[in-house]
Design an enzyme around this catalytic site. Structure first.
Site, short mmCIF file in Angstrom:
data_model
loop_
_atom_site.label_atom_id
_atom_site.label_comp_id
_atom_site.label_asym_id
_atom_site.label_seq_id
_atom_site.Cartn_x
_atom_site.Cartn_y
_atom_site.Cartn_z
N ARG A 113 0.94 -1.30 0.11
CA ARG A 113 0.08 -0.09 -0.08
C ARG A 113 1.01 1.10 -0.20
O ARG A 113 0.32 2.16 -0.29
CB ARG A 113 -0.95 0.06 1.23
N LYS A 118 -1.79 -16.15 9.70
CA LYS A 118 -1.90 -17.32 10.87
C LYS A 118 -3.02 -16.61 11.82
O LYS A 118 -2.61 -16.02 12.84
CB LYS A 118 -0.82 -17.65 11.51
N GLY A 139 3.67 -23.30 8.86
CA GLY A 139 5.24 -24.18 9.26
C GLY A 139 6.13 -23.16 9.99
O GLY A 139 5.88 -21.92 10.09
N ALA A 167 10.32 -15.06 9.52
CA ALA A 167 10.60 -14.38 8.55
C ALA A 167 12.16 -13.94 8.53
O ALA A 167 12.86 -14.20 7.39
CB ALA A 167 9.79 -12.92 8.33
N LYS A 224 -1.31 -21.98 17.60
CA LYS A 224 -0.26 -22.24 18.17
C LYS A 224 0.49 -20.71 19.00
O LYS A 224 1.10 -20.83 19.86
CB LYS A 224 1.26 -22.83 17.43
N ASP A 259 6.20 -25.71 13.90
CA ASP A 259 6.04 -24.32 14.03
C ASP A 259 5.84 -24.01 15.82
O ASP A 259 6.41 -22.90 16.16
CB ASP A 259 4.51 -23.78 13.46
N ASN A 269 4.50 -13.12 19.15
CA ASN A 269 3.53 -13.69 20.33
C ASN A 269 4.43 -13.82 21.57
O ASN A 269 3.99 -13.76 22.62
CB ASN A 269 2.85 -14.85 19.58
N VAL A 287 -0.72 -5.89 16.11
CA VAL A 287 -1.03 -6.81 17.02
C VAL A 287 -0.57 -8.15 16.97
O VAL A 287 -0.38 -8.54 15.85
CB VAL A 287 -2.61 -7.00 16.87
N GLU A 342 -1.07 -11.98 16.74
CA GLU A 342 -2.21 -12.72 16.31
C GLU A 342 -2.85 -13.48 17.62
O GLU A 342 -3.96 -13.83 17.84
CB GLU A 342 -2.17 -13.79 15.31
#
Lengths: 564, 346
Positions: free
Chosen positions: B37, B107, B147, B151, B202, B255, B267, B290, B292
């Site tokens: 974007r 995810k 999986g 990154a 997870k 994962d 997370n 945020v 997930e």
């Protein structure tokens, strides 16, 4: 989407000249049609059995299964010449056994395969005789009409039934003009629910009433045992299926038979549940094999023509509803035997031969207090709705080019696994429509509520124990029954408002009337009444299993939660 | 189909760290069109082959036009946060049709209801991203990517593997062709729902793992968390209609191990900072997006009358949203009646 119509008369045929009907043309072209079927089947099988060894092994397995079928499960319909044919095949297979050279062996095996396929074809193939069809056109409504009048106590008109009555009693609804229009633009596949052996003559008659050309459909070979009916069915475009045969070449041949009939424009009728619903519940899981042929035919049409000229295939679910199913007792027994394993022993289906079937048809229409036939809105083979002109519209309202479903990048590809996923999506959509177009009748409500109340009374029993309770121990208080019928009726009307099912007009009326009508019609034929009002004025039953069968018709809507 | 002989571009939607990692992997097998974007990011990618300090493969071209992604690519990878997913699909839907194949790498779960305290959800009100694609667009052939794919490690060209799940074998095969390389292996699975749920669920276990680190606990505690956490996830997945199979594979246990050990996981960092005494609002502000797992936690808890016990999710929820003391929470979990080990294998 087109408004639903109620049919009150016989509609003009979409194609007035029978010799212009696709099914007639198919029958006229029988030779080239069968050739195409055998060729397509052979190609597919040789794709699977790629060398002399695997093909030879398959042929031997076919021979073994056929010999077994003829000796261990013989039916009256087995023709004497079959034994001779298979002995001859056996002799030929033995000769090939001794051939050393791979190429030669493969060549000989291919010949045998073709011979077998040809033999199967001649057994399966349908005929279509306009003369016989015209006779059926006249006789069937007369039978239905005359006998329904008798049941209504209208003896004066025994030979001259008021013709309007048939249509009122059959209660045919749906977007009929839409379906008629699509039958001109493409090929229509009608997929009805299946509860009773009378479904096929019923749907055959209805297709004629709404003016569609006759359809090809597969009928169990066991229905072809009695002379008249056998010739009749065969000459009306039914092809023969032998459910005992499970060998790969036979099944592949059946699929190709159906696929090619569809690509040649023959409107077809499948019972996608495969066999009659034994539990009495609307089909939840469909047999995807035959359904897949519609998809395959659509792909072939698109491969051979472009998007504009390729014949499109339209799938039309139909829900047939009767107040009672003649075979209820034997069906539910078979269901319990299958589900409950050793807990129930299956009784023989009483209506497995054509003579008995004829008797059944007569009995049903004699006693028939009416039925309901609702046609659902038509879909393409991917489960998209189609508009009046046959244009597919997806669920977010976009016009859809159906070729896209078969594209990978820039090319249209054949992918059988992909087809099978599409077919299962179509199956899910058909089941959704079955539920949405199921017409709830008074008898459904009373049997549903009665059985749920009995279940609640004997909460700690499992279904098999419950069904063994002596019926004289069962009594439902009439006031409680009325109250719950009313509760469930209200819930059903809510579901109707949400478009999740259809209801018979009567359900909007008085509860007492619904109960009276429901109980009366539920018991029209059964020797032991599934429901009755006893001397105390309360509700009792003489046959819990049959009651269970009728109760199951309303499963799938979450109504049972009310009784938890 | 052999992708090498075609002129097609692969589409990637979302130029966050994972989107870029996927674009770089795809670029080894063909041209890639990457949607962002942000016009500055687009120019930087197209002119300097850089996005901030990340190197972008020469085969990657960036665009700010969704339309061109749909027109030029039949294979598209949406890799964006679940919060933006619906908005994206609504914007993209007019250009998509049944010839497109979408393999998402998001995810998260979606519900049209507003998530708040004590919300109750029905199963039909919660969607995985593939369900959302099927609901909101004319695309039928969908798949997902899941999986142990952190990154940052992918961008350092470290070896890794992923799973592509779809009901359609051709989606798996084409995805494998597009992504496979000597440093990236791609497994296939037909258990789309299972793989999606494994990837989603997870996330909250990773929050708990971060807490353990924050409290200074070691590997015994973490191993306990991972194994019993996985058992809990399997119970939830089964109640939602998936099987345990996916959980025993890369998208499940694979994962889970990666995210529970990595302080690169968002997370995990949420849990770590909670244990260090920060509150959720502060943490989210610091992270800039945020996690997930926080959302998953609310959704899973609100589905609780679907016949599963999820003590870990329940207590984590109290800790994250109700200031329940972490030590007490762990105490409660340790007292939770121990079932048979590995009871989910029948």
């Amino acid at each position: 989407m087109q408004e639903s119509q109620k049919i009150d008369r016989r509609l003009d045929p979409v194609i007035p000249d029978i010799t212009e009907w696709p099914i007639y043309k198919l029958s006229q072209d029988k030779e080239s049609f069968l050739k195409e079927v055998v060729k397509a089947t052979t190609d597919k099988l040789l794709n699977k059995f790629k060398d002399a060894n695997s093909l030879h092994g398959e042929l031997k397995s076919v021979l073994y299964q056929e010999k077994n079928r003829l000796t261990k499960e013989p039916w009256k319909s087995d023709k004497p010449e079959e034994r001779i044919f298979w002995s001859e095949i056996k002799r030929k297979i033995l000769i090939v056994d001794s051939i050393e050279e791979e190429d030669k062996k493969f060549k000989e095996d291919k010949k045998i395969l073709k011979e077998i396929l040809h033999f199967y074809c001649l057994e399966i193939v349908a005929n279509f005789e306009p003369k016989k069809y015209r006779v059926a056109q006249k006789v069937l409504p007369f039978l239905f009409g005359r006998l329904m009048n008798v049941s209504a106590g209208n003896k004066k008109n025994f030979f001259f039934p008021a013709s309007k009555n048939i249509y009122e009693k059959m209660n045919i609804t749906g977007p009929i003009d839409h379906i008629r229009n699509l039958s001109k633009k493409g090929t229509v596949i009608v997929v009805p629910t299946h509860f009773s052996n009378i479904d096929s003559p019923t749907i055959g008659l209805i297709i004629d009433i709404i003016g569609l050309p006759a359809m090809t459909y597969g009928a169990g070979i066991n229905l072809f045992t009695i002379g008249i009916l056998s010739r009749w069915l065969n000459d009306l475009g039914a092809y023969k299926l032998d459910r005992r045969r499970k060998n790969t070449p036979y099944l592949e041949l059946l699929k190709n038979y159906s696929t090619i009939a569809i690509t040649r424009g023959a409107h077809s009728l499948f019972f996608p549940g495969g066999t009659r619903s034994r539990s009495g519940q609307i089909e939840k899981k469909l047999k995807l094999g035959l359904l897949g042929t519609a998809l395959e035919a659509q792909r072939q049409n698109l491969l051979n023509f472009n998007e504009e000229t390729a014949k499109k295939i339209f799938v039309v679910p139909v829900v047939l509803n009767y107040h009672f199913v003649m075979e209820a007792a034997s069906l539910i027994n078979q269901h319990l035997a299958i589900e409950g394993k050793e807990q129930f022993i299956a009784e023989k289906d009483d209506y497995s031969t054509s003579y008995k079937l004829l008797k059944l048809i007569l009995k049903v229409i004699t006693a028939n207090p009416g039925m309901s036939i609702s046609f659902a809105s038509p879909m393409d083979v991917f489960g998209n709705e189609v508009d009046f002109e046959g244009q597919s519209i997806n669920k977010i309202g976009q016009k859809v080019q159906i070729k896209n479903y078969f594209m990978l990048g820039d090319t249209m590809t054949e992918d059988l696994q992909r087809d099978s996923v599409y077919t299962s999506i179509l199956g899910e959509r058909i089941v959704e429509k079955f539920l949405a177009y199921n017409t709830v009748l008074s008898s459904h409500i009373v049997s549903f509520v009665a059985f749920e109340l009995i279940g609640r009374e004997f909460k700690n029993l499992d279904i098999y124990q419950l069904l063994r309770i002596p019926t004289d121990e069962i009594e439902i208080d009439i006031e409680e029954f009325k109250m719950e019928v009313n509760n469930i009726r209200e819930k059903i009307i809510d579901l109707y408002a949400e478009g999740k099912l259809k209801i018979h007009e009567r359900l909007k009326g008085d509860t007492d009337e619904i109960i009276k009508h429901g109980i009366k019609n539920l018991g029209v034929y059964h020797a032991q009444m599934p429901l009755e009002v006893n001397n105390n004025g309360n509700i009792s039953t003489q046959d819990l299993k049959v009651l269970y069968f009728y109760h199951n018709r309303l499963l799938g809507y979450g109504l049972e939660k009310h009784f938890a | 189909m052999d992708l090498k002989n075609t002129s097609h571009k692969f589409g990637v939607i979302g130029a966050g760290s994972f989107g870029i990692a996927i674009a770089n992997l795809l670029a080894e097998n063909g041209k890639v069109l990457l949607y962002t974007r942000n016009e500055e990011q687009r120019d930087s990618i197209n002119q300097k082959h850089l996005s901030r300090d990340l190197k972008i493969h020469e085969n990657v071209e960036a665009t700010t036009e969704l339309k061109s992604i749909a027109e030029e690519c039949f294979l598209i990878f949406p890799i964006i946060p679940s919060d933006n997913f619906v908005e994206l699909l609504d914007a993209l839907a007019p250009y998509l049709n049944a010839s497109h194949i979408l393999i998402h790498g998001t995810k998260g779960l979606y519900t049209p209801k507003k998530l708040g305290k004590d919300i109750q959800l029905k199963k039909q009100e919660v969607f995985t991203m593939s369900e959302l694609i099927k609901l909101k667009t004319g695309v039928v052939r969908v798949g997902c990517l899941a999986g142990p794919n952190l990154a940052s490690e992918l961008s350092e060209l470290q070896p890794a593997a992923t799973v592509i799940a779809s009901s359609f074998n051709e989606v798996i095969e084409i995805g494998q062709q597009a992504l496979r390389s000597t440093r990236f292996q791609v497994y296939g699975s037909n258990e789309l729902l299972g793989v999606e749920l494994a990837g989603v669920l997870k996330n909250y276990v990773a929050i708990a793992s971060g807490m353990l680190t924050g409290l200074g606990y070691g590997e015994n505690a973490r191993a306990l968390l991972i194994t019993r956490g996985m058992a809990e996830l399997i119970h939830i997945a089964k109640a939602l209609g998936a099987s345990e199979r996916a959980f025993l594979g890369l998208a499940g246990i694979g994962d889970l191990i990666a995210t529970c050990h990595s302080n690169k996981s968002r997370n995990f960092r949420v849990g770590l900072q909670l244990a260090q005494g920060k509150n959720l609002d502060q943490i989210i502000e610091d992270l800039g997006e945020v996690a997930e797992g926080v959302k998953t936690l609310i959704i899973i808890r609100s589905l609780q009358n679907y016949g599963y016990k999820a003590p870990l999710a329940e207590i984590l929820y109290k800790i994250v949203f109700e200031n329940f003391p972490i030590h007490k929470g762990i105490g409660l979990l340790m007292r939770f009646s121990a079932e048979k080990d590995a009871e989910y294998i029948v």
